[in-house]
Write an enzyme that holds these catalytic residues in place. Structure first.
Site, PDB file in Angstrom:
ATOM      1  CB  CYS A  16      52.425   0.624  62.973  1.00 21.72           C
ATOM      2  SG  CYS A  16      51.182  -0.568  62.253  1.00 21.72           S
ATOM      3  CB  CYS A  81      60.117  -9.703  60.905  1.00 23.11           C
ATOM      4  SG  CYS A  81      59.089  -8.304  61.119  1.00 23.11           S
ATOM      5  CB  VAL A 212      32.334  11.242  60.845  1.00 25.54           C
ATOM      6  CG1 VAL A 212      31.356  10.717  59.691  1.00 25.54           C
ATOM      7  CG2 VAL A 212      33.454  10.391  60.873  1.00 25.54           C
ATOM      8  N   GLY A 299      38.504  20.451  59.995  1.00 30.05           N
ATOM      9  CA  GLY A 299      37.185  20.424  61.088  1.00 30.05           C
ATOM     10  C   GLY A 299      37.087  19.557  61.962  1.00 30.05           C
ATOM     11  N   GLY A 300      37.580  18.372  61.672  1.00 27.78           N
ATOM     12  CA  GLY A 300      37.602  16.942  62.679  1.00 27.78           C
ATOM     13  C   GLY A 300      38.476  17.379  63.722  1.00 27.78           C
ATOM     14  CG  PHE A 725      63.101  -7.265  68.051  1.00 28.77           C
ATOM     15  CD1 PHE A 725      64.048  -7.414  67.018  1.00 28.77           C
ATOM     16  CD2 PHE A 725      61.894  -6.753  67.986  1.00 28.77           C
ATOM     17  CE1 PHE A 725      63.780  -7.112  65.793  1.00 28.77           C
ATOM     18  CE2 PHE A 725      61.514  -6.329  66.806  1.00 28.77           C
ATOM     19  CZ  PHE A 725      62.373  -6.411  65.725  1.00 28.77           C
ATOM     20  N   GLY A1006      70.576 -14.820  71.750  1.00 28.76           N
ATOM     21  CA  GLY A1006      71.829 -14.876  72.069  1.00 28.76           C
ATOM     22  C   GLY A1006      72.631 -14.628  70.507  1.00 28.76           C
ATOM     23  CD  GLU A1179      71.624 -10.747  71.411  1.00 24.10           C
ATOM     24  OE1 GLU A1179      72.178 -11.841  71.171  1.00 24.10           O
ATOM     25  OE2 GLU A1179      70.964 -10.621  72.616  1.00 24.10           O
TER      26      GLU A1179
HETATM   27  C1  LIG Z   1      47.064   7.824  64.336  1.00 25.85           C
HETATM   28  C2  LIG Z   1      47.028   9.039  64.890  1.00 25.85           C
HETATM   29  C3  LIG Z   1      48.015   9.995  64.750  1.00 25.85           C
HETATM   30  C4  LIG Z   1      47.752  11.276  65.121  1.00 25.85           C
HETATM   31  N1  LIG Z   1      48.696  12.115  65.093  1.00 25.85           N
HETATM   32  C5  LIG Z   1      48.446  13.424  65.429  1.00 25.85           C
HETATM   33  C6  LIG Z   1      49.612  14.408  65.569  1.00 25.85           C
HETATM   34  O1  LIG Z   1      50.744  14.132  65.433  1.00 25.85           O
HETATM   35  N2  LIG Z   1      49.333  15.775  66.042  1.00 25.85           N
HETATM   36  C7  LIG Z   1      47.927  16.186  66.212  1.00 25.85           C
HETATM   37  O2  LIG Z   1      47.748  17.250  66.368  1.00 25.85           O
HETATM   38  N3  LIG Z   1      46.741  15.412  65.870  1.00 25.85           N
HETATM   39  C8  LIG Z   1      47.132  13.987  65.649  1.00 25.85           C
HETATM   40  N4  LIG Z   1      46.102  13.039  65.508  1.00 25.85           N
HETATM   41  C9  LIG Z   1      44.738  13.543  65.552  1.00 25.85           C
HETATM   42  C10 LIG Z   1      44.020  13.923  64.263  1.00 25.85           C
HETATM   43  O3  LIG Z   1      44.610  15.430  64.012  1.00 25.85           O
HETATM   44  C11 LIG Z   1      42.815  13.984  64.385  1.00 25.85           C
HETATM   45  O4  LIG Z   1      42.285  12.596  64.723  1.00 25.85           O
HETATM   46  C12 LIG Z   1      41.972  14.457  63.279  1.00 25.85           C
HETATM   47  O5  LIG Z   1      42.308  15.768  62.784  1.00 25.85           O
HETATM   48  C13 LIG Z   1      40.652  14.529  63.195  1.00 25.85           C
HETATM   49  O6  LIG Z   1      40.054  14.744  62.021  1.00 25.85           O
HETATM   50  P1  LIG Z   1      38.947  13.702  61.091  1.00 25.85           P
HETATM   51  O7  LIG Z   1      38.622  14.700  59.856  1.00 25.85           O
HETATM   52  O8  LIG Z   1      39.594  12.486  60.922  1.00 25.85           O
HETATM   53  O9  LIG Z   1      37.966  13.774  62.208  1.00 25.85           O
HETATM   54  P2  LIG Z   1      36.821  12.759  62.656  1.00 25.85           P
HETATM   55  O10 LIG Z   1      37.628  11.673  63.299  1.00 25.85           O
HETATM   56  O11 LIG Z   1      35.909  12.352  61.334  1.00 25.85           O
HETATM   57  O12 LIG Z   1      35.890  13.463  63.449  1.00 25.85           O
HETATM   58  C14 LIG Z   1      36.374  13.879  64.686  1.00 25.85           C
HETATM   59  C15 LIG Z   1      35.475  14.790  65.652  1.00 25.85           C
HETATM   60  O13 LIG Z   1      35.123  15.811  64.961  1.00 25.85           O
HETATM   61  C16 LIG Z   1      33.754  15.871  64.677  1.00 25.85           C
HETATM   62  N5  LIG Z   1      33.522  16.740  63.478  1.00 25.85           N
HETATM   63  C17 LIG Z   1      34.195  16.290  62.335  1.00 25.85           C
HETATM   64  N6  LIG Z   1      33.873  16.996  61.441  1.00 25.85           N
HETATM   65  C18 LIG Z   1      32.876  18.062  61.986  1.00 25.85           C
HETATM   66  C19 LIG Z   1      32.250  19.295  61.429  1.00 25.85           C
HETATM   67  N7  LIG Z   1      32.397  19.482  60.023  1.00 25.85           N
HETATM   68  N8  LIG Z   1      31.549  19.827  62.402  1.00 25.85           N
HETATM   69  C20 LIG Z   1      31.449  19.499  63.702  1.00 25.85           C
HETATM   70  N9  LIG Z   1      31.928  18.305  64.230  1.00 25.85           N
HETATM   71  C21 LIG Z   1      32.652  17.467  63.195  1.00 25.85           C
HETATM   72  C22 LIG Z   1      33.208  14.494  64.949  1.00 25.85           C
HETATM   73  O14 LIG Z   1      31.988  14.329  65.248  1.00 25.85           O
HETATM   74  C23 LIG Z   1      34.154  13.997  65.800  1.00 25.85           C
HETATM   75  O15 LIG Z   1      33.682  14.181  67.134  1.00 25.85           O
HETATM   76  C24 LIG Z   1      46.557  11.884  65.197  1.00 25.85           C
HETATM   77  C25 LIG Z   1      45.370  10.767  64.966  1.00 25.85           C
HETATM   78  C26 LIG Z   1      45.404   9.530  64.711  1.00 25.85           C
HETATM   79  C27 LIG Z   1      44.339   8.712  64.481  1.00 25.85           C
HETATM   80  S1  FES Z   2      61.079  -6.227  58.449  1.00 26.50           S
HETATM   81 FE1  FES Z   2      60.113  -4.226  58.986  1.00 26.50          FE
HETATM   82  S2  FES Z   2      59.160  -4.779  60.786  1.00 26.50           S
HETATM   83 FE2  FES Z   2      60.119  -6.528  60.427  1.00 26.50          FE
HETATM   84  S1  FES Z   3      48.067   1.691  61.295  1.00 26.20           S
HETATM   85 FE1  FES Z   3      46.979   0.216  61.109  1.00 26.20          FE
HETATM   86  S2  FES Z   3      47.835  -1.413  62.084  1.00 26.20           S
HETATM   87 FE2  FES Z   3      48.770   0.231  62.525  1.00 26.20          FE
END
Ligand SMILES: Cc1cc2nc3c(=O)[nH]c(=O)nc-3n(C[C@H](O)[C@H](O)[C@H](O)COP(=O)(O)OP(=O)(O)OC[C@H]3O[C@@H](n4cnc5c(N)ncnc54)[C@H](O)[C@@H]3O)c2cc1C
Ligand code: FES
Ligand code: FES
Length: 1229
Positions: A16, A81, A212, A299-300, A725, A1006, A1179
């Site tokens: 959010c 809000c 990570v 990578g993640g 709301f 209301g 509303e």
């Molecule tokens: C709020 C939110 C919205 C999202 N929206 C989307 C979306 O719209 N579309 C979508 O496709 N995805 C979405 N995601 C997922 C997002 O793409 C992945 O969370 C992100 O790409 C993970 O990358 P990171 O670097 O943060 O990984 P991390 O959280 O750091 O790691 C994820 C995993 O990968 C492993 N890892 C990390 N790096 C390596 C490495 N070099 N080698 C081996 N293992 C590794 C870690 O051990 C862990 O298991 C969303 C995630 C969140 C939290």
């Molecule tokens: S003013 Fe943005 S959520 Fe209420």
């Molecule tokens: S994105 Fe952190 S509280 Fe919603």
């Protein structure tokens, strides 16, 4: 502890943006400071080591001075809000730090990850207009007069002075990680190497440690469950951040963030890379938000192995390879497909990902639909490649648990293997065949959607190969524009009189800087405990055994409570006490509270609550309206309303048609979740409660009756609520009663704040409805007779469902006069959470039904809907089901003005011309008018009380029974009091709402609270004025302060409590309005865009046009969410799938109509007004979102006409891309 409360936790999962903070880091290579926003709720502390973190407090405060962006937000009414505001401020200021003259498109993108449920985004965008460069140049709408910002228009971009920004700490400039860093906190250790060799060393030392990188996947989960013990972070490892490009391949180090990837590839100028680059850009831009892209790594992304990730199908399609290394240093290359199908690879480190630039690749496509589909929600992501060797391969995600590879041409005889030879029915057949080979069970609508996406790709390719082919694209304006028009105050009105002026809220400066406090911002009490609810995990089951033994052994646990712990009743309910506080023998919906754990810390309470063991005996749940009707599972009997003689009416009709239409549930998603703090007073069972709510009396009553104490021992206090709301009328009971009980039992203050997931599981929604209608009409479209059967899904208990149903029945006739009507309504009892009040209170569903009926009649008669509407409008004297006869109705004025404002005739002609030229894209236009009742039909609710104290310095303190929930109530009340007492606004302070100050207050629902409280304030201020009158007569030139002293010296009381009670006969006036929307749909992908919305509202003489316009825009956007964005789903067992904002999408800034204009009807003072000629507004405008529903239908009908499909489409809400796609084609595939 610094106790900065600005950043808010509204979801805790990165969805959010309310918790956004600015991360600034010195880049030694470029010698520059890099600023990015991140979601602090999922960012582990180790990640920010070496960075400067700026929260909203570091940007500007009312004490030290506001940042220009904050000032602008205040002036433009960009806050309601305010729960989202601190996050918005951070995102906007980050943009300006990186780019002092952003374009409007840059501004939209910067807040794409910041949800606001109140404002409708337009004023937030507008607040950046002083800084943004407008592509319209001199024609920029900023330069128009009579706009909301007329008091503050600065047509030239106002430069940001960088010296106002907080300084990047000099010691951090010198900080440069050269050796491995290790940070330990509690049981967790984070190890941060900066070279690959160092990483290998720590990996050898800790072979079971988890990698990570951006920590977005890890952060979102470890946040709640403690997570693994040792992490090795890749985010600073130099080798893993490398990007290398040549004409053979793109190579991205595993720790390259999506933002860096995008920045890099955007600048690429390798001819052969173009198709790949544009597909990557489309993919990256569809990934959540800047906050995520700034830290999440490729990578993640690959390694987190979640379903629904967007880049995976693209990497499959591009034949990408993954370069891996094991802990011994051995390296190998695998394709992405091989990497993901081998569990063993999870133990290896991803070094980089390589994407070959194969010049045989002719076209690459990436389509995600819905475009901003949250991970795991219904929809599809498809990556497609066509190469010069005649291979057309698609990878489809969303149709089955695994990615489906579809080699399209392999399903065709050799002679037909050309892209041009493919047709929609071929795609459909091929797709279904492929899915049956996989034995994948899939939804028809998603298969249909995927077939459309395949055809879209084909059309794009065709367009590029054969230029005469019709374009599947159409150029849409890339940024929003708007005009806001309202009457200015007459010159004769004294400058000091604030009524009717668009003044910013007097508390806005505290709010925009994050200083204003919400419940969870309140400092902890000494000795404070924390409560976590234990929720049932079945939709319908007997509780065979609930075992608390493991809870008792958990550290920090002080108490556990269930249905046996209450001294008073275990039953509650706003109209009938028919729901249990804690389930005793049986759970009746998934998520129902069974008990709660009370512990020394929030984490300990959460941890222990998970240890409760519950044995269930599961029963078959009743989940849908269809199930309930079949089983005759109803609450109370049928409600029937009638007018005229239906039989006669149908006989007299030339034609009769029948149909059905359904509306879905809608989640309130107020940004502040429900929460409470209970402080026991140790004497006489007194308890003080701080609760997020909008119904003080009901909260007080529920706590008293469940605790078994009189009302007078319960003080419920409330300063503000972060959005409500309707969802905080009865629902806060589910958390505040357990908190009060725990406080009573332990004798210690207790805090209980629901997580977003808990809130979404246990609180009621907007009622889903099913309407079965039969309409009779003449050959020229005059409506003669209407019969409707209405089924509402009440959920497991009554709550306010009967009252909501009453409103629905009363408003099905909309603004029309139909002589013969019979409407019958039933409340279905199901094993879902009990549905509750939601902005519009059953009336939006009624308008969807009636406007569907109008469209159906128009479709049958082949006459425009607008004509049917116009000939059936009710006129003065007509008595609708709401009983108050129509008089002084302004529907026709609003309707005509709206037509002019929208330039309806021109737009309609443009839509027709567009549709003639295009078959893949269609446009639709629709208008409608609305009438909404003000005042409660039950007159006893039409009352409120205000308490006014005037102090000896002349300052005024005002308390009242209404709740400030973001609707600007307190500002309007201040304006009313200021005029009534003839004192400046600055002298008046609105104190908190509290049950020991103002008793027995009606709930703030209301849209009539300003009327009710305003009436009480007028009476109280009138009494004060009367008491001062004799002194004024004696000293006509005396100042207000002198009069106050004189009165005091003469022992005249300067405190008045007064009641306001308009509406003796129930509803006391109507609010009217009209709207017009134009939409464009993509018949192939099912996506749509609202091109324009024009709204004209009759708010009488608006008390504060700035606030009222905000209410109109916010309500419209929330209604638009109901119509076409927000899909709330349960699985077959009754478990909520839409558990958090990542599974339940609400409108974001990208959904704002591209052209959004609001006018407050000119010169229409309310003759039946309660307060200064004004009308209630919160509303009614929500109903105008039905224009989008109608326009979508119009566009779909045009698509169907091209395909010779003549049947009308019902189009249940929400109208998702899958539904649009299906509705365009059903019958022709
Ligand atoms: C709020 C939110 C919205 C999202 N929206 C989307 C979306 O719209 N579309 C979508 O496709 N995805 C979405 N995601 C997922 C997002 O793409 C992945 O969370 C992100 O790409 C993970 O990358 P990171 O670097 O943060 O990984 P991390 O959280 O750091 O790691 C994820 C995993 O990968 C492993 N890892 C990390 N790096 C390596 C490495 N070099 N080698 C081996 N293992 C590794 C870690 O051990 C862990 O298991 C969303 C995630 C969140 C939290
Ligand atoms: S003013 Fe943005 S959520 Fe209420
Ligand atoms: S994105 Fe952190 S509280 Fe919603």
């Amino acid at each position: 502890m610094v106790r900065l409360t600005g950043s808010k936790n509204a979801c805790g999962q990165g969805n959010c943006g309310a918790c956004s903070v600015l991360l600034s880091e010195f880049d030694h290579k470029s010698q520059t400071i890099r600023h990015v926003t991140v979601n602090s709720c999922i960012t582990p502390l180790f990640y920010v080591h070496g960075c400067a973190v700026t929260t909203v407090e570091g940007i500007g405060t009312s004490r030290d001075g506001l940042h220009p962006v904050q000032k602008s937000l205040v002036q433009m009414h960009g806050i309601q809000c305010r729960f989202c505001t601190p996050g918005m401020v951070v995102s906007l200021c980050c943009l300006l730090r990186n780019n002092p003259t952003p374009t409007k498109a840059d501004v939209e993108r910067a807040i794409e990850g910041n949800l606001c449920r109140c404002t409708g985004y337009r004023p937030i965008l507008e607040s950046m207009s002083p800084f943004a460069v407008c592509p319209m140049g001199a024609k920029c709408c900023k330069n128009k007069s009579n706009k909301l910002d007329t008091n503050d228009t600065e047509p030239e971009a106002r430069p940001i002075d960088p010296t106002q920004d907080s300084i990047f700490p000099p010691p951090l400039m010198k900080w440069h990680l050269k050796d491995t860093l290790s940070i330990s906190y509690g049981h967790t250790t984070w190890i941060v190497p900066c070279k690959l060799e160092q990483l290998r060393t720590v990996w050898t030392e800790h072979p079971t440690a988890q990698f990570v990188a951006g920590a977005t996947a890890v952060g979102a989960t470890t946040n709640h469950d403690g997570g693994p013990i040792i992490f090795i972070s890749c985010h600073r490892v130099e080798e893993l951040q490398a990007i290398s490009v040549n004409d053979k391949k793109l190579e991205f180090g595993a720790a390259v963030t999506f933002t860096k990837m995008e920045d890099h590839i955007r600048k690429l100028e390798i001819e052969g890379a173009k198709p790949v680059v544009s597909a990557f850009l489309a993919c990256i831009q569809s990934l959540a938000s800047d906050q995520l892209r700034n830290v999440a790594t490729i990578g993640g992304h690959l390694a987190c192995r979640m379903d629904g990730l967007d880049m995976i199908p693209l990497l499959f399609a591009l034949n990408a390879t993954v370069h891996l290394m094991d802990h011994t240093g051995k390296r190998r290359d695998l394709t992405v497909e091989e990497y993901l199908s081998n569990e063993q690879t999870g133990k290896e480190l991803i070094l980089n990902i390589q994407v070959p630039l194969d010049n045989k690749v002719k076209f690459v496509g990436f389509y995600k639909t819905p475009r901003k589909r949250p991970v795991g929600s219904a929809g599809t992501t498809t990556a497609l490649v066509l190469d010069t060797g005649g291979h057309f391969i698609a990878y489809l995600e969303g149709l089955s648990p695994k990615i489906i590879k579809l080699d399209v041409f392999s399903y065709l005889p050799e002679t037909e293997r050309t892209i041009q030879s493919l047709s929609l029915d071929k795609f459909d057949r091929i797709l279904r065949k492929r899915l049956s080979e996989e034995k994948a069970e899939t939804r028809d609508d998603l298969v249909n959607l995927s077939a459309g996406v395949l055809q879209k790709f084909q059309a794009v390719v065709n367009e590029q190969t054969t230029p005469e082919a019709e374009s599947p694209h159409s150029e849409l304006p890339i940024h929003c524009r708007s005009d806001i028009i309202f009457d200015e105050v007459p010159d004769s009105q004294p400058q000091t009189d604030p009524v009717w002026r668009p003044l910013p809220q007097t508390t806005a400066e505290d709010l925009v800087s994050g200083q204003a406090m919400f419940i969870d911002d309140m400092p902890s009490y000494q000795n404070e405990l924390h409560l976590c609810l234990v929720l049932g995990k079945r939709a319908r089951a007997k509780l065979v055994h609930v075992d608390w033994s493991a809870v008792k052994a958990c550290p920090g646990v002080v108490d556990w409570i269930d249905h046996t712990s209450l001294n008073g009743r275990n039953m509650w309910g706003i109209m009938a006490a028919d729901e249990e506080i804690f389930a005793s023998k049986e759970v009746v919906y998934w998520g129902q509270p069974i008990g709660a754990v009370v512990a020394e810390s929030r984490e300990q309470a959460t941890h222990a609550a998970e240890k409760v063991r519950i044995d269930y005996e599961e029963m078959q749940p009743v989940l849908t309206i269809e199930d309930a009707v079949k089983l005759e599972s109803f609450i109370e009997g049928a409600v029937v309303i009638e007018r005229g003689d239906g039989t006669e009416g149908f006989l007299r009709s030339n034609q009769v048609v029948e149909g059905t239409i359904g509306t879905g549930a809608q989640e309130h998603l107020y940004l502040e979740t429900n929460g409470a703090i209970g402080v026991p007073k140790r004497e006489q069972h007194e308890i003080e409660m701080f609760v997020t709510h909008q119904a003080p009396t009901f909260i007080q009553k529920s706590i008293a009756s469940c605790l078994g104490i009189p009302f007078n021992r319960v003080i419920v206090r409330h300063k503000r609520t972060g959005g409500a709301f309707g969802g905080k009328e009865s629902q806060p009971v589910k958390i505040c009663v357990p908190v009060a009980l725990a406080a009573q039992r332990t004798g210690r203050p207790v805090r209980g704040i629901l997580t977003r997931e808990q809130d979404m599981a246990i609180t009621g929604k907007r009622h889903p409805y099913q309407f079965q209608y039969k309409i009779g009409f003449s050959k020229d479209g005059v409506l003669q007779a209407l019969e409707v059967k209405v089924y509402s899904n009440a959920g497991c208990s009554r709550d306010v469902s009967l009252e909501v149903l009453d409103c629905t029945l009363n408003f099905i006739e909309g603004c029309y006069a139909i002589p013969n009507v019979k409407i019958e309504g039933r409340l279905c009892k199901t094993n879902t959470v009990s549905n509750t009040s939601f902005r519009g209170f059953g009336i939006p569903q009624a308008y969807v039904a009636m406007e569907t009926i109008i469209d159906h009649v128009a479709h049958v008669l082949k006459i425009g809907s607008k004509q049917i509407q116009e000939i059936n409008f009710a006129k003065s004297g007509f008595v609708p089901f709401t009983k108050l006869p129509l008089q002084d109705e302004t529907i026709v004025e609003a309707w005509n003005q709206c037509q002019r404002q929208a330039n309806y005739l021109q737009k309609e002609a443009d839509v027709i011309a567009f549709n003639e030229k295009h078959s893949y894209k269609k446009r639709g236009i629709a208008m409608m008018a609305i009438r909404f009742q003000m005042g409660y039909p039950v007159s006893l609710l039409n009352q409120s009380t205000a308490l006014v104290h005037v102090y000896l310095d002349g300052s005024v303190s005002l308390s009242h029974g209404g709740c400030e929930i973001g609707q600007g109530l307190n500002m309007k009340i201040q304006q009313i009091a200021s005029r009534a007492l003839s004192v400046p606004l600055s002298k008046i302070h609105i104190a908190e709402n509290s049950t020991n100050t103002v008793a027995n207050a009606t709930a703030t629902v209301g849209s009539c609270t300003t009327d009710l409280v305003g009436a009480a304030v007028l009476n109280a201020c009138g009494e004060i004025t009367n008491r001062l009158q004799p002194f004024k007569e004696k000293k006509p030139n005396a100042s207000w302060e002198e009069l106050i002293i004189d009165a005091y010296l003469n022992r005249i009381s300067l405190s008045v409590m007064a009641q306001g009670r308009p509406g003796d006969g129930g509803v006391y006036y109507y609010t009217y309005g009209a709207g017009c929307s134009t939409v464009e749909i993509d018949c192939l992908t099912g996506e749509h865009k609202v091109l324009s919305t024009d709204i004209v509202m009759d708010v009488g003489r608006s008390l504060n046009p700035g606030i009222d316009v905000g209410q109109i825009e916010g309500a419209f956007m929330q209604g638009y969410g109901m119509m076409a964005v927000e899909e709330w789903t349960l699985n077959d067992r009754g478990e909520v799938e839409s558990k958090n904002p990542s599974r339940y999408r609400v409108p974001d800034v990208g959904n704002l109509p591209r052209d959004f204009n609001v006018t407050l009807l000119s010169d229409s003072p309310n003759k039946q007004a309660i307060v200064y000629s004004s009308k209630g507004i919160g509303e009614p405008p929500l109903l105008l979102a039905t224009t989008v529903h109608k326009a979508l239908r119009a566009a779909i009908l045009s698509a169907r006409k091209d395909r010779s499909l003549s049947a009308f489409v019902q189009l249940d809400t929400p109208v998702t891309p899958a539904k649009i796609r299906q509705a365009c084609t059903i019958g022709c595939i």
